[in-house]
Design an enzyme around this catalytic site. Structure first.
Site, PDB file in Angstrom:
ATOM      1  CE  LYS A   2      23.283   4.479 -21.540  1.00 18.62           C
ATOM      2  NZ  LYS A   2      23.461   4.819 -19.949  1.00 18.62           N
ATOM      3  CB  SER A  31      19.492   3.946 -22.244  1.00 18.46           C
ATOM      4  OG  SER A  31      20.493   2.763 -22.261  1.00 18.46           O
ATOM      5  CG  ASP A  80      26.704   2.371 -21.016  1.00 15.04           C
ATOM      6  OD1 ASP A  80      27.675   2.223 -20.613  1.00 15.04           O
ATOM      7  OD2 ASP A  80      25.685   2.712 -20.435  1.00 15.04           O
ATOM      8  N   GLY A 117      20.003   6.158 -15.535  1.00 14.93           N
ATOM      9  CA  GLY A 117      18.953   5.169 -15.148  1.00 14.93           C
ATOM     10  C   GLY A 117      19.234   3.661 -14.735  1.00 14.93           C
ATOM     11  CD  GLU A 139      26.825   5.500 -19.315  1.00 16.63           C
ATOM     12  OE1 GLU A 139      26.023   5.839 -20.381  1.00 16.63           O
ATOM     13  OE2 GLU A 139      26.254   5.095 -18.356  1.00 16.63           O
ATOM     14  CE  LYS A 169      23.074   4.365 -14.384  1.00 15.20           C
ATOM     15  NZ  LYS A 169      23.601   2.998 -14.951  1.00 15.20           N
ATOM     16  CG  ASP A 186      27.225   4.064 -15.017  1.00 13.63           C
ATOM     17  OD1 ASP A 186      26.707   3.829 -13.707  1.00 13.63           O
ATOM     18  OD2 ASP A 186      26.089   3.424 -15.889  1.00 13.63           O
ATOM     19  CE  LYS A 208      23.063   0.128 -21.672  1.00 14.77           C
ATOM     20  NZ  LYS A 208      23.720   0.598 -20.311  1.00 14.77           N
TER      21      LYS A 208
HETATM   22  O1  OSB Z   1      24.736   1.413 -17.600  1.00 17.32           O
HETATM   23  O2  OSB Z   1      23.259   3.042 -17.881  1.00 17.32           O
HETATM   24  C1  OSB Z   1      23.482   1.824 -17.790  1.00 17.32           C
HETATM   25  C2  OSB Z   1      20.346  -0.283 -17.270  1.00 17.32           C
HETATM   26  C3  OSB Z   1      20.736  -1.139 -16.668  1.00 17.32           C
HETATM   27  C4  OSB Z   1      22.073  -0.971 -15.868  1.00 17.32           C
HETATM   28  C5  OSB Z   1      22.940  -0.292 -16.351  1.00 17.32           C
HETATM   29  C6  OSB Z   1      22.535   0.724 -17.156  1.00 17.32           C
HETATM   30  C7  OSB Z   1      21.174   0.681 -17.822  1.00 17.32           C
HETATM   31  C8  OSB Z   1      20.835   1.785 -19.004  1.00 17.32           C
HETATM   32  C9  OSB Z   1      19.379   1.876 -19.128  1.00 17.32           C
HETATM   33  O3  OSB Z   1      21.560   2.416 -19.851  1.00 17.32           O
HETATM   34  C10 OSB Z   1      18.955   3.249 -18.568  1.00 17.32           C
HETATM   35  C11 OSB Z   1      17.739   3.620 -18.327  1.00 17.32           C
HETATM   36  O4  OSB Z   1      16.787   3.590 -19.451  1.00 17.32           O
HETATM   37  O5  OSB Z   1      16.948   3.355 -17.143  1.00 17.32           O
HETATM   38 MG    MG Z   2      26.000   2.990 -18.033  1.00 16.76          MG
END
Ligand code: OSB
Ligand code: MG
Length: 378
Positions: free
Chosen positions: A161, A135, A189, A291, A214, A263, A239, A163
């Site tokens: 992925k 990510s 995401d 994650g 996402e 999660k 999510d 953001k």
């Molecule tokens: O939305 O998936 C998410 C990190 C912190 C809070 C929310 C998210 C995330 C990530 C990172 O996308 C995922 C990772 O590498 O642990």
């Molecule tokens: Mg997410």
């Protein structure tokens, strides 16, 4: 199974680089490690809450408080046979899923150690390796983002992925597709950064051939996601909106998503995660393991979860060195071959604790003897 004592440790771990999403920037992890002692073994879990209530309503502070005040006292004078019993014991306490999850994770790890099996086999995992992606946060420039994507593709990650948020969507996604072509597995995401007023923009994302988008809409919504999914070909993945198997059932029933990110922290534990996994399998909804920038303990729990059969899409569980100079476990999590992490076979979560590093990072500790005068709050 027997639980005699619980120990909480609160510690801070710097990230190698800030991680920015539509809800803000994270520069360090504020973690609670929970150790559950019993029968000569110690099980461990890691809290995934953020320091601020911006991803969901919980924070590291609320997790500590709910554990201290309500959840740990609930473990007094109880006899449990199996960790699946924990989530129903906690169900009278509303929400606070990340607090429930970290204690339940420690008990699952303790159970798998007491019964001499790996956490993966204790929860019913069937894979000996898991496929993983990475990510990538919002970067200062499109050029920096493209450079990062290139590095992670070279390392072999099997899903990229990125953001997105309004003003950081079309440009970064076009740049990635222009540079790497249509074949790299790419998804976006939004962490709830859009509304249905942005429908035209969201429709434009279809041109990028994304594996999924996402959580584009509100953190507590499924209705508008269903409206959006009905006019998009790109699958939506939920999510933030999914906190339980019931949430998942309703979202699937109304067509709010075609994929679910599971999660453990967000849904209140491993037992609830398994229920969501099983429901999705029945309904032909693929799942993947999300994650929360976990350190090694949380990362190892994610690996065990992702070894369940219906985790058919690469998850966000990258190697330890993606976020940390040094991890709190030995050996640190590594890719065994490009894009894959081995599922440990040793008993429990499958790694040793880096106690030297943990003791350097801990700034608060508290122990609870479960046979003492701990009082139940109700
Ligand atoms: O939305 O998936 C998410 C990190 C912190 C809070 C929310 C998210 C995330 C990530 C990172 O996308 C995922 C990772 O590498 O642990
Ligand atoms: Mg997410």
């Amino acid at each position: 199974m027997k639980i005699d004592k619980i120990k909480l440790q609160r510690l801070k771990m710097p990230l190698k680089a800030p991680f920015e999403t539509s809800f803000g920037k994270v520069v360090e992890r504020d973690i609670i490690l929970v150790r559950a002692f019993g029968g000569g073994e110690v099980g461990i879990g890691e809290s995934v809450a953020m320091p601020f209530p911006v991803y969901n309503e919980e924070t590291t502070g609320t997790v500590f408080y709910i554990l201290d005040e309500f959840l740990i006292p609930k473990l007094m004078d109880i006899e449990i046979q199996h960790p699946d019993e924990i989530s129903s014991m906690f169900s009278s306490i509303r929400r606070n899923n990340m607090a429930k999850a970290v204690l339940e994770m420690a008990i699952w790890d303790l159970y798998s150690k007491q019964t001499g099996q790996s956490l993966s086999s204790a929860i019913g995992g069937t894979r000996d390796e898991i496929e993983v992606g990475v990510s990538i946060g919002i970067e200062p420039t499109v050029e920096k983002l493209v450079e990062k994507v290139e590095g992670f593709i070279e390392e072999g990650y099997r899903k990229i992925k990125v953001k997105i948020k309004p003003s950081w969507d079309i440009k970064p996604l076009s740049a990635i597709r222009n540079r790497f072509g249509d074949s790299i597995p790419l998804m976006a995401d939004a962490n709830s950064a859009y509304t249905l007023k942005d429908l035209n923009l969201l429709k434009q994302l279809e041109q990028f051939n994304l594996m999924m988008i996402e959580q584009p809409l509100a953190h507590d919504d499924i209705i508008d996601h269903a409206k959006l999914q009905s006019v998009l070909t790109t699958p939506l993945c939920l999510d933030e909106s999914i906190h339980s198997v019931e949430d998942a059932r309703k979202a699937i029933e109304i067509g709010a998503c075609k994929i679910i990110n599971i999660k453990v922290g967000r849904v209140g534990g491993i037992t609830e995660s398994k229920k969501i996994h099983d429901l999705c399998e029945e309904q032909n909804i693929p799942v993947w393991c999300g994650g929360m920038l976990e350190a090694g303990v949380g990362r190892a729990h994610n690996i065990a979860l992702a070894s369940l059969r219906n985790f058919t899409i690469p998850g966000d569980t990258s190697a330890s060195n993606r976020y940390f100079e040094e991890d709190i476990i030995f050996p640190e999590v590594k890719l065994m071959k490009p894009g894959y992490i081995k599922v440990p076979t040793q008993s429990g979560f499958g790694f040793d604790l880096n106690e030297g590093l943990i003791s350097k990072l801990v700034y608060l500790e508290k122990e609870y003897k479960l046979c003492s005068k701990l009082s139940k709050k109700y």
